[in-house]
Design an enzyme around this catalytic site. Structure first.
Site, PDB file in Angstrom:
ATOM      1  N   GLU A   1      38.500  34.234  42.246  1.00 52.30           N
ATOM      2  CA  GLU A   1      39.000  34.941  43.114  1.00 52.30           C
ATOM      3  C   GLU A   1      38.105  35.201  44.363  1.00 52.30           C
ATOM      4  O   GLU A   1      36.890  35.391  44.278  1.00 52.30           O
ATOM      5  CB  GLU A   1      39.018  36.652  42.697  1.00 52.30           C
ATOM      6  CG  GLU A   1      40.337  36.489  41.839  1.00 52.30           C
ATOM      7  CD  GLU A   1      41.694  36.395  42.485  1.00 52.30           C
ATOM      8  OE1 GLU A   1      41.806  36.337  43.667  1.00 52.30           O
ATOM      9  OE2 GLU A   1      42.465  35.966  41.611  1.00 52.30           O
TER      10      GLU A   1
ATOM     11  N   CYS B   1      36.884  41.852  50.523  1.00 47.81           N
ATOM     12  CA  CYS B   1      37.525  40.210  50.451  1.00 47.81           C
ATOM     13  C   CYS B   1      38.679  40.295  51.187  1.00 47.81           C
ATOM     14  O   CYS B   1      39.462  39.538  51.816  1.00 47.81           O
ATOM     15  CB  CYS B   1      38.169  39.921  49.044  1.00 47.81           C
ATOM     16  SG  CYS B   1      38.538  40.908  47.973  1.00 47.81           S
TER      17      CYS B   1
HETATM   18  P1  NAD Z   1      28.691  35.084  46.298  1.00 44.16           P
HETATM   19  O1  NAD Z   1      29.681  34.110  46.348  1.00 44.16           O
HETATM   20  O2  NAD Z   1      27.472  34.633  47.188  1.00 44.16           O
HETATM   21  O3  NAD Z   1      28.234  35.589  45.009  1.00 44.16           O
HETATM   22  C1  NAD Z   1      29.191  35.966  44.095  1.00 44.16           C
HETATM   23  C2  NAD Z   1      28.480  35.779  42.430  1.00 44.16           C
HETATM   24  O4  NAD Z   1      28.238  34.286  42.219  1.00 44.16           O
HETATM   25  C3  NAD Z   1      27.032  36.375  42.227  1.00 44.16           C
HETATM   26  O5  NAD Z   1      26.846  37.122  41.267  1.00 44.16           O
HETATM   27  C4  NAD Z   1      26.147  35.310  42.521  1.00 44.16           C
HETATM   28  O6  NAD Z   1      24.748  35.325  42.143  1.00 44.16           O
HETATM   29  C5  NAD Z   1      26.864  34.287  41.660  1.00 44.16           C
HETATM   30  N1  NAD Z   1      26.682  32.686  42.161  1.00 44.16           N
HETATM   31  C6  NAD Z   1      25.963  32.225  43.451  1.00 44.16           C
HETATM   32  N2  NAD Z   1      25.923  30.796  43.218  1.00 44.16           N
HETATM   33  C7  NAD Z   1      26.373  30.742  42.133  1.00 44.16           C
HETATM   34  C8  NAD Z   1      26.513  29.374  41.541  1.00 44.16           C
HETATM   35  N3  NAD Z   1      26.166  28.092  42.049  1.00 44.16           N
HETATM   36  N4  NAD Z   1      27.003  29.368  40.321  1.00 44.16           N
HETATM   37  C9  NAD Z   1      27.244  30.494  39.624  1.00 44.16           C
HETATM   38  N5  NAD Z   1      27.294  31.580  40.374  1.00 44.16           N
HETATM   39  C10 NAD Z   1      26.785  31.902  41.328  1.00 44.16           C
HETATM   40  O7  NAD Z   1      29.527  36.362  46.887  1.00 44.16           O
HETATM   41  P2  NAD Z   1      28.982  37.630  47.312  1.00 44.16           P
HETATM   42  O8  NAD Z   1      28.107  37.655  48.447  1.00 44.16           O
HETATM   43  O9  NAD Z   1      28.250  38.577  46.308  1.00 44.16           O
HETATM   44  O10 NAD Z   1      30.286  38.608  47.504  1.00 44.16           O
HETATM   45  C11 NAD Z   1      30.949  38.363  48.773  1.00 44.16           C
HETATM   46  C12 NAD Z   1      32.163  37.447  48.588  1.00 44.16           C
HETATM   47  O11 NAD Z   1      33.057  37.739  47.593  1.00 44.16           O
HETATM   48  C13 NAD Z   1      33.141  37.372  49.832  1.00 44.16           C
HETATM   49  O12 NAD Z   1      33.674  36.010  50.092  1.00 44.16           O
HETATM   50  C14 NAD Z   1      34.239  38.257  49.321  1.00 44.16           C
HETATM   51  O13 NAD Z   1      35.509  37.611  50.178  1.00 44.16           O
HETATM   52  C15 NAD Z   1      34.382  37.769  47.915  1.00 44.16           C
HETATM   53  N6  NAD Z   1      35.271  38.875  47.298  1.00 44.16           N
HETATM   54  C16 NAD Z   1      36.366  38.330  46.512  1.00 44.16           C
HETATM   55  C17 NAD Z   1      37.319  39.272  45.991  1.00 44.16           C
HETATM   56  C18 NAD Z   1      38.455  38.878  45.468  1.00 44.16           C
HETATM   57  O14 NAD Z   1      38.931  39.298  44.581  1.00 44.16           O
HETATM   58  N7  NAD Z   1      39.310  37.983  45.884  1.00 44.16           N
HETATM   59  C19 NAD Z   1      36.563  40.539  45.558  1.00 44.16           C
HETATM   60  C20 NAD Z   1      35.329  40.831  46.147  1.00 44.16           C
HETATM   61  C21 NAD Z   1      34.805  40.009  46.788  1.00 44.16           C
END
Ligand code: NAD
Length: 500
Positions: free
Chosen positions: A253, A287
């Site tokens: 997501e 998001c």
């Molecule tokens: P992010 O992608 O930076 O991080 C999300 C998670 O992934 C964190 O726990 C991070 O440590 C982990 N991560 C980072 N790199 C990784 C890798 N290479 N392998 C595995 N895990 C890794 O996102 P964020 O800054 O925490 O959140 C904001 C983003 O999330 C925005 O793009 C927002 O739109 C999205 N979001 C989507 C939803 C949805 O349901 N569609 C809900 C909330 C947030």
């Protein structure tokens, strides 16, 4: 800012707390970075591997446990969340800077997910279906997949993990949970509540850390399902890394470039309210936040004037202040990223209607606060109108005829949420039928979720495994079970069963 002593961060691995990892990570309050929320150990590769092995070994006995007993753990968890609602909301507001009332609403949403999961504990887990052969009984049964990695973002640090942990554990999977490095305290409190509720210690592991910890989980072939919520870039990396594992499911997501369509017949006040909530609630860090307002030309001047005037009045500041509409950006890098997009909009030819930039609210002068940026730009392919910004930044684009608005709404790589403000049922239906999105709203902002509805987008926003209630299909495998009650073998489709 008043805050108790920093939380002592711990990892939960193989049924015990561990407070030493490969280093220490400080969680700081974005409304006052001098305030340390907690000190968290970063899981080492060895600790991660041990957690994975524990989850694998705990799976058979958890799977064999009565589903109803698993569900009853969620009943106890619900009562603990009710007991701790205020303190959880307070911790969340301090750690991620969302206004207290929003944090409370998020805790309630998490509670609703737990109640929903408990409620499904006694629901059927399969179907009995007919066979072509009358002597055969055919069954469909849902069985758990195995070890599930739950990797979550910072902006919904309580509800989003529960959308994933709930169905996974109820169905009999074991879970490796990696909360965001920007919200480890809320993640840890959640795991403490699971343990207090009586979940066996080995069925859930807590691993703090950033990308490297997530990557090691994703690389493990033991992990059958990765439930990821976060940015599109990270989601794509996880999907690419998983592509070689044929029995791996990734539910991703991701972000959005969401829009509110304001039709010519919209009620102006409702349009302004919906647009403000969509663009600026949570400082645009949802998001589903809208960074595009697609406005009928006949309403443009009146709408713009009211929208900008309302944005001017928004109260930005300390998330613990009940008057605050939105709080800070999560960290300095997020603030700087939004500032880059503000500048980009101008360089792409936008007419700036309200210039956004850093501010120092009197009740929280040291946080990462930004005022709203609003601009007008009729170049829908401009990068600022195509890429997720994740901050208080919104562009207004105008349209004459509805098909144009539909093309604009569909004209990005994302497809998460969409709202339309209209009094016409024909307009509403056309938008529903022709636009690509996961969550659609009529005469509402394009934000907000309820746990019994699926939550997930299309295109770069999601890969078709919606969260919350929709997730049960991702964490279970449907098996067919056919039993012959006849005296001899008879096959479907007229296939002969004779053996020479
Ligand atoms: P992010 O992608 O930076 O991080 C999300 C998670 O992934 C964190 O726990 C991070 O440590 C982990 N991560 C980072 N790199 C990784 C890798 N290479 N392998 C595995 N895990 C890794 O996102 P964020 O800054 O925490 O959140 C904001 C983003 O999330 C925005 O793009 C927002 O739109 C999205 N979001 C989507 C939803 C949805 O349901 N569609 C809900 C909330 C947030």
């Amino acid at each position: 800012m008043m805050h108790p002593a920093p939380m002592i961060g711990r990892l939960w691995i193989a049924g015990e707390w561990q407070d030493i990892g490969s280093g220490e990570w400080l969680s700081r309050s974005p409304s006052d970075p001098e305030t340390i929320i907690g000190r968290f150990p970063i899981a080492t590769p060895e600790q991660i591997d041990r957690a994975i092995a524990t989850a694998r070994d705990a799976f058979p006995s958890w799977r064999r446990q009565s589903r109803i007993l698993r569900a009853e753990c969620f009943d106890r968890l619900a009562r603990l969340i009710e007991r701790d609602t205020d303190s959880l909301a307070q911790l969340m507001a301090m750690e991620i800077g969302k206004p207290l009332s929003e944090c409370r609403a998020e805790v309630i949403e998490g509670l609703h997910m737990v109640q929903y999961v408990f409620g499904t504990g006694r629901e059927p887990i399969g179907q009995i279906v007919a066979s072509e052969i009358p002597e055969k009984d055919a069954f469909v049964r849902r069985v758990p997949k195995g070890v599930v990695a739950v990797i979550t973002p910072w902006n919904f640090p309580f509800a989003v993990p529960l959308w994933m942990l709930g169905p996974s554990l109820l169905e009999g999977n074991t879970v490796l949970f990696k909360p965001s490095e920007s919200s480890p305290a809320v993640g840890q409190r959640l795991v403490e509540l699971f343990l207090e509720a009586g979940f066996p210690g080995e069925v859930l592991q807590l691993l703090h850390g950033a990308d490297a910890v997530g990557e090691r989980l994703v690389q493990s072939p033991v992990v059958q399902v990765v439930l990821f919520t976060g940015s599109a870039a990270v989601g794509r990396t996880i999907m690419q890394q998983s592509a070689g594992m044929s029995d791996r499911i990734v539910a991703a997501e991701m972000g959005g470039k969401n829009a509110v369509i304001i039709a010519a017949d919209a009620q102006l006040e409702m349009a302004v309210n919906a647009a403000i909530l969509s663009a600026f609630k949570t400082a645009g860090q949802r998001c589903v936040s809208a960074s595009r307002l697609i406005v009928a030309e006949s309403l443009l001047a009146r709408f713009t004037e009211r929208f900008v005037a309302t944005a001017d009045r928004l109260r930005i500041g300390n998330p613990l202040n009940p008057q605050t509409f939105y709080g800070p950006l999560i960290h300095a890098a997020a603030r700087d990223n939004v500032l880059r997009y503000n500048a980009l909009a101008e360089s792409e030819g936008a007419e700036i209607l309200r210039r956004g930039g850093p501010i120092q609210p009197s009740d929280a002068p040291h946080g990462y606060f930004l005022s709203p940026q609003i601009y007008r730009l009729d170049s829908p392919k401009a990068r600022c109108l195509q890429e997720e910004v994740f901050g208080p930044h919104v562009g207004i684009v105008s349209f004459r005829e509805l098909p144009e608005a539909i093309d604009l709404a569909n004209g990005t790589d994302y497809g998460l949420s969409l709202a339309v403000i209209t009094e016409s049922y024909r307009t509403m239906r056309l938008i529903r039928e022709e636009c690509r999105f996961g969550m659609g709203y009529v005469n509402l902002p394009c934000i907000g979720a309820e746990v019994h509805l699926p939550f997930g987008g299309v295109k770069r926003s999601g890969n078709g495994h919606p969260s919350a209630a929709g997730l049960v299909d991702t964490v279970t495998h449907r098996i067919a079970w056919t039993v012959n009650h006849g005296e001899s073998i008879r096959m479907a489709q007229g296939l002969t069963a004779e053996v020479p």
